[in-house]
Design a protein around this motif. Structure first.
Motif, PDB file in Angstrom:
ATOM      1  N   ARG A  64       0.843  -1.164  -0.185  1.00  0.00           N
ATOM      2  CA  ARG A  64       0.081   0.055   0.118  1.00  0.00           C
ATOM      3  C   ARG A  64       0.842   1.179   0.122  1.00  0.00           C
ATOM      4  O   ARG A  64       0.708   2.338  -0.801  1.00  0.00           O
ATOM      5  CB  ARG A  64      -0.849   0.031   1.027  1.00  0.00           C
ATOM      6  CG  ARG A  64      -2.127  -0.898   1.002  1.00  0.00           C
ATOM      7  CD  ARG A  64      -3.054  -0.856   2.154  1.00  0.00           C
ATOM      8  NE  ARG A  64      -4.093  -1.867   2.041  1.00  0.00           N
ATOM      9  CZ  ARG A  64      -5.222  -1.820   1.383  1.00  0.00           C
ATOM     10  NH1 ARG A  64      -5.410  -0.666   0.514  1.00  0.00           N
ATOM     11  NH2 ARG A  64      -5.977  -2.780   1.106  1.00  0.00           N
TER      12      ARG A  64
ATOM     13  N   VAL B 171       2.076   1.736  -3.506  1.00  0.00           N
ATOM     14  CA  VAL B 171       0.940   2.163  -4.277  1.00  0.00           C
ATOM     15  C   VAL B 171       0.720   3.597  -3.873  1.00  0.00           C
ATOM     16  O   VAL B 171       0.319   4.377  -4.947  1.00  0.00           O
ATOM     17  CB  VAL B 171      -0.365   1.515  -4.113  1.00  0.00           C
ATOM     18  CG1 VAL B 171      -1.557   2.004  -4.864  1.00  0.00           C
ATOM     19  CG2 VAL B 171      -0.257   0.043  -4.585  1.00  0.00           C
TER      20      VAL B 171
ATOM     21  N   ARG C 132      -3.738  -6.003  -9.306  1.00  0.00           N
ATOM     22  CA  ARG C 132      -4.872  -5.023  -9.673  1.00  0.00           C
ATOM     23  C   ARG C 132      -4.630  -3.709  -9.869  1.00  0.00           C
ATOM     24  O   ARG C 132      -4.927  -2.868 -10.980  1.00  0.00           O
ATOM     25  CB  ARG C 132      -5.824  -5.201  -8.322  1.00  0.00           C
ATOM     26  CG  ARG C 132      -7.167  -4.662  -8.502  1.00  0.00           C
ATOM     27  CD  ARG C 132      -7.919  -4.443  -7.386  1.00  0.00           C
ATOM     28  NE  ARG C 132      -8.098  -5.875  -6.864  1.00  0.00           N
ATOM     29  CZ  ARG C 132      -9.021  -6.736  -7.394  1.00  0.00           C
ATOM     30  NH1 ARG C 132      -9.851  -6.523  -8.171  1.00  0.00           N
ATOM     31  NH2 ARG C 132      -9.189  -7.943  -6.717  1.00  0.00           N
ATOM     32  N   PRO C 133      -3.678  -3.075  -9.199  1.00  0.00           N
ATOM     33  CA  PRO C 133      -3.348  -1.559  -9.388  1.00  0.00           C
ATOM     34  C   PRO C 133      -2.591  -1.313 -10.681  1.00  0.00           C
ATOM     35  O   PRO C 133      -2.716  -0.355 -11.460  1.00  0.00           O
ATOM     36  CB  PRO C 133      -2.558  -1.162  -8.373  1.00  0.00           C
ATOM     37  CG  PRO C 133      -2.050  -2.315  -7.698  1.00  0.00           C
ATOM     38  CD  PRO C 133      -3.113  -3.215  -7.905  1.00  0.00           C
TER      39      PRO C 133
ATOM     40  N   ALA D  31      -5.215  -1.664 -13.675  1.00  0.00           N
ATOM     41  CA  ALA D  31      -5.916  -0.538 -13.794  1.00  0.00           C
ATOM     42  C   ALA D  31      -4.997   0.742 -14.205  1.00  0.00           C
ATOM     43  O   ALA D  31      -5.631   1.542 -15.027  1.00  0.00           O
ATOM     44  CB  ALA D  31      -6.424   0.039 -12.195  1.00  0.00           C
ATOM     45  N   LEU D  32      -3.914   0.869 -14.022  1.00  0.00           N
ATOM     46  CA  LEU D  32      -3.041   1.823 -14.601  1.00  0.00           C
ATOM     47  C   LEU D  32      -2.869   1.677 -16.010  1.00  0.00           C
ATOM     48  O   LEU D  32      -2.919   2.776 -16.792  1.00  0.00           O
ATOM     49  CB  LEU D  32      -1.637   1.920 -13.889  1.00  0.00           C
ATOM     50  CG  LEU D  32      -0.675   2.982 -14.431  1.00  0.00           C
ATOM     51  CD1 LEU D  32      -1.051   4.220 -14.106  1.00  0.00           C
ATOM     52  CD2 LEU D  32       0.770   2.782 -13.524  1.00  0.00           C
TER      53      LEU D  32
ATOM     54  N   LEU E 146      -6.811   4.328 -12.893  1.00  0.00           N
ATOM     55  CA  LEU E 146      -6.137   4.539 -11.542  1.00  0.00           C
ATOM     56  C   LEU E 146      -6.451   5.978 -11.120  1.00  0.00           C
ATOM     57  O   LEU E 146      -5.703   6.947 -12.019  1.00  0.00           O
ATOM     58  CB  LEU E 146      -4.675   3.945 -11.414  1.00  0.00           C
ATOM     59  CG  LEU E 146      -4.103   3.806 -10.281  1.00  0.00           C
ATOM     60  CD1 LEU E 146      -4.647   2.629  -9.407  1.00  0.00           C
ATOM     61  CD2 LEU E 146      -2.567   3.334 -10.018  1.00  0.00           C
TER      62      LEU E 146
ATOM     63  N   VAL F 282      -4.929   6.793  -3.462  1.00  0.00           N
ATOM     64  CA  VAL F 282      -4.901   6.165  -4.635  1.00  0.00           C
ATOM     65  C   VAL F 282      -5.960   5.132  -4.610  1.00  0.00           C
ATOM     66  O   VAL F 282      -6.255   4.263  -3.775  1.00  0.00           O
ATOM     67  CB  VAL F 282      -3.528   5.693  -5.184  1.00  0.00           C
ATOM     68  CG1 VAL F 282      -3.970   5.076  -6.501  1.00  0.00           C
ATOM     69  CG2 VAL F 282      -2.484   6.725  -5.133  1.00  0.00           C
TER      70      VAL F 282
ATOM     71  N   VAL G 148      -8.837   2.384  -7.476  1.00  0.00           N
ATOM     72  CA  VAL G 148      -8.982   2.071  -8.737  1.00  0.00           C
ATOM     73  C   VAL G 148     -10.385   2.643  -9.033  1.00  0.00           C
ATOM     74  O   VAL G 148     -11.311   2.581  -8.412  1.00  0.00           O
ATOM     75  CB  VAL G 148      -9.349   0.629  -8.848  1.00  0.00           C
ATOM     76  CG1 VAL G 148      -9.658   0.010 -10.186  1.00  0.00           C
ATOM     77  CG2 VAL G 148      -7.509  -0.133  -8.670  1.00  0.00           C
TER      78      VAL G 148
ATOM     79  N   ASP H  40     -10.956  -0.092  -3.555  1.00  0.00           N
ATOM     80  CA  ASP H  40      -9.627  -0.334  -2.982  1.00  0.00           C
ATOM     81  C   ASP H  40      -8.718  -0.985  -4.004  1.00  0.00           C
ATOM     82  O   ASP H  40      -8.904  -1.847  -5.072  1.00  0.00           O
ATOM     83  CB  ASP H  40      -9.721  -1.177  -1.878  1.00  0.00           C
ATOM     84  CG  ASP H  40      -8.423  -1.501  -1.092  1.00  0.00           C
ATOM     85  OD1 ASP H  40      -8.283  -0.657  -0.116  1.00  0.00           O
ATOM     86  OD2 ASP H  40      -7.658  -2.332  -1.491  1.00  0.00           O
ATOM     87  N   PRO H  41      -7.410  -0.166  -4.001  1.00  0.00           N
ATOM     88  CA  PRO H  41      -6.348  -0.879  -5.160  1.00  0.00           C
ATOM     89  C   PRO H  41      -6.042  -2.209  -5.089  1.00  0.00           C
ATOM     90  O   PRO H  41      -5.317  -2.859  -6.254  1.00  0.00           O
ATOM     91  CB  PRO H  41      -5.259   0.379  -5.210  1.00  0.00           C
ATOM     92  CG  PRO H  41      -5.303   1.055  -3.779  1.00  0.00           C
ATOM     93  CD  PRO H  41      -6.964   0.867  -3.241  1.00  0.00           C
ATOM     94  N   LEU H  42      -5.872  -2.897  -3.828  1.00  0.00           N
ATOM     95  CA  LEU H  42      -5.359  -3.878  -3.575  1.00  0.00           C
ATOM     96  C   LEU H  42      -6.534  -5.023  -3.609  1.00  0.00           C
ATOM     97  O   LEU H  42      -6.629  -5.966  -4.201  1.00  0.00           O
ATOM     98  CB  LEU H  42      -4.575  -4.078  -2.250  1.00  0.00           C
ATOM     99  CG  LEU H  42      -3.355  -3.118  -2.419  1.00  0.00           C
ATOM    100  CD1 LEU H  42      -2.533  -3.182  -1.234  1.00  0.00           C
ATOM    101  CD2 LEU H  42      -2.547  -3.540  -3.689  1.00  0.00           C
TER     102      LEU H  42
END
Length: 538
Positions: free
Chosen positions: A29, A32, A61-62, A65-66, A71, A80, A82, A94-96
């Motif tokens: 995290r 990220v 996942r992040p 998305a990027l 993102l 940060v 998604v 949540d990005p994770l």
């Protein structure tokens, strides 16, 4: 007391497993979060590489998305997320974990921008992450991607993956990907020579493409080794290409066998030049289309069985039409081959127009069942399932027909009529019905050939036209009325065609084959396997 100790030990082990996991997630995290402070593409790339270096599958996942442009940074607290577009607002995840966090206006968010160079870095990073996936097929796909897009940055993660890998096939692919990455790195010459040996052992076109690039840019011993490896691979591929042509020829031969085997029976027994034989093939293909349409609308769960259902129906439809043609037209024209040719040609035009009126002039969609879809590789040979099943089916039809001809009373009567019609009639064989049933059998076999051809060719009113000339060539070349001659003739012509096509083209190749058959018939007028019998030899 012992129970309490055991419970306490289990709790300690559970906490020992959870704490590193929680620490790893916290570190991830934190990484990220660095996207929020990345001032340019180079800084964003550095964060991407840091995520890839973590080797944690949660980083996928992040990164994905990027790459997709999803993102975001929330302006109020620089967190940060998604983002998922929901009209005027963005749903924040949540990005994770991917769990829903909140909603926000687009004006309250900043999208993290990417360019093509950064997308390539992300793609490579995702490939690195999947090197440690639980599914071996995912790891193998990641290694293949790295092999095709080598990068010096892949060497270190591949070294770690090779050390941890237990599947031999995946480990070999990792080693090939590592060798490809070494060839585009600044590693010493000795490492590159070893890498060339690994790539050369692979021996396929991907290896050839990579080594050709190395040869163009290298110097000295590396260039010489790449050149030698290219020569070796080219020799190997030439053998595989010949094998591929043989397979294509066998595949074409199985199609010709299906199309010609019914014609071999009618032409051999009855002496009828049936120009409507191709239309029997067409009727079988359209029967398959109708069966699939009914299944799609009423019984979709049976689609994989559609061809099995269509086979007896196609045989019945084409056989009944053939019986009607023989009883209604051909029986009045025996002994006049030119008139049978003209009459059956007229019938073929009538059948084509009838199909156009019912189904329309355009191609109809006939789907492949799941067991006839896709392909697989045998070495450097590409084999499609539909072609393989058609080959098996053609040989099965041949075997059944051979059994009928050799082991049944009707087959005995058919062979007797072929050998000496007058003698057979004097022995009490009803030759008119033998003729009628033989013509129906030949037409029915053409119908089931249409079922097979519907899987590899366009189903249209002109389907049979493309096979009638080739069918006659197979029958004449193999020996009129001889099943073994039809088998050998079909596969021989198929293989010769496929070897000629790369040099002469498809049309000129067929012309060359036709000329060769004409020359052959001058020497052996009865074909490869001539029928035996007093009437035949007279």
């Amino acid at each position: 007391m012992l129970l309490l100790r055991a419970i306490g030990l289990m709790l300690l082990l559970t906490m020992a497993n959870l704490l590193p996991s929680e620490a790893a997630e916290a570190d991830l995290r934190a990484t990220v979060a660095k996207f929020a402070t990345a001032a340019n593409f180079s800084a964003t790339e550095a964060v991407v590489r840091e995520l890839a270096a973590s080797g944690d599958p949660m980083a996928e996942r992040p990164l994905a998305a990027l790459a997709d442009g999803n993102l975001y940074i929330r302006k109020s607290d620089t967190q940060v997320f998604v983002g998922k577009d929901a009209g005027d607002r963005i749903e924040l995840l949540d990005p994770l974990s991917g769990g829903k966090a909140a909603d926000a206006d687009k004006a309250d968010l900043t999208k993290i921008k990417v360019n093509n160079g950064l997308r390539r870095v992300i793609r490579d990073a995702l490939g690195t992450l999947t090197l440690r996936a639980k599914d071996a097929s995912v790891r193998l796909a990641a290694a293949m991607t790295m092999f095709k897009t080598p990068d010096a940055g892949n060497i270190e993660p591949l070294d770690a993956a090779i050390g941890a890998e237990t599947e031999p096939a995946v480990k070999a692919m990792f080693e090939q990907a590592r060798a490809a990455s070494i060839l585009v790195s600044d590693k010493p010459e000795a490492d590159k020579l070893a890498a060339i040996s690994v790539i050369a052992a692979r021996g396929d076109r991907d290896a050839l493409s990579l080594l050709t690039s190395v040869e163009a840019n290298a110097q000295g011993a590396v260039k010489d080794a790449a050149s030698a490896a290219i020569g070796k691979i080219n020799s190997t591929l030439a053998l595989w290409d010949a094998g591929q042509n043989i397979w294509y020829g066998i595949s074409l031969g199985s199609v010709l066998l299906l199309a010609a085997i019914g014609l071999a029976i009618t032409f051999g027994v009855m002496g009828v030049i049936n120009m409507a034989h191709g239309e029997m093939v067409m009727l079988g293909a359209y029967t398959t289309f109708v069966v699939q349409q009914v299944i799609r609308t009423s019984f979709p769960s049976l689609f994989d069985w559609s061809l099995v259902i269509a086979l007896p129906l196609a045989f019945l439809v084409a056989g009944l039409v053939g019986l009607a043609i023989e009883r209604g037209i051909i029986r009045f024209l025996y002994g006049r081959p030119l008139e049978t040719l003209l009459a059956t040609w007229g019938v073929s035009l009538v059948l084509q127009q009838a199909v156009r009126s019912i189904f329309g002039p355009t191609n109809q969609e006939v789907g492949n069942p799941s067991w006839m879809s896709g392909s697989f590789d045998v070495g450097q040979l590409a084999v499609t399932w539909n072609r393989l099943w058609i080959l098996v089916f053609a040989l099965l039809v041949f075997a059944v027909l051979l059994y009928v001809m050799k082991r049944t009373p009707w087959g005995l009567q058919m062979r007797a009529v072929t050998a000496n019609r007058r003698m057979a009639a004097s022995m009490g064989i009803k030759t008119p019905w033998v003729d009628a049933l033989t013509f129906a059998l030949g037409s029915g076999i053409a119908g089931i050939a249409g079922v097979a051809l519907s899987q590899i060719d366009n189903v249209s009113p002109n389907l049979g036209r493309g096979y009638i000339i080739d069918s006659f060539m197979v029958v004449v070349f193999g020996g009129v009325g001889n099943l073994w001659g039809t088998l050998v003739g079909a596969f021989s012509l198929g293989i010769v065609n496929k070897f000629l096509e790369p040099y002469a083209g498809a049309v000129l190749g067929k012309i060359v084959v036709l000329v060769l058959i004409i020359l052959f018939i001058q020497k052996r007028p009865r074909g490869l396997f001539a029928l035996k019998g007093r009437a035949v030899e007279a």
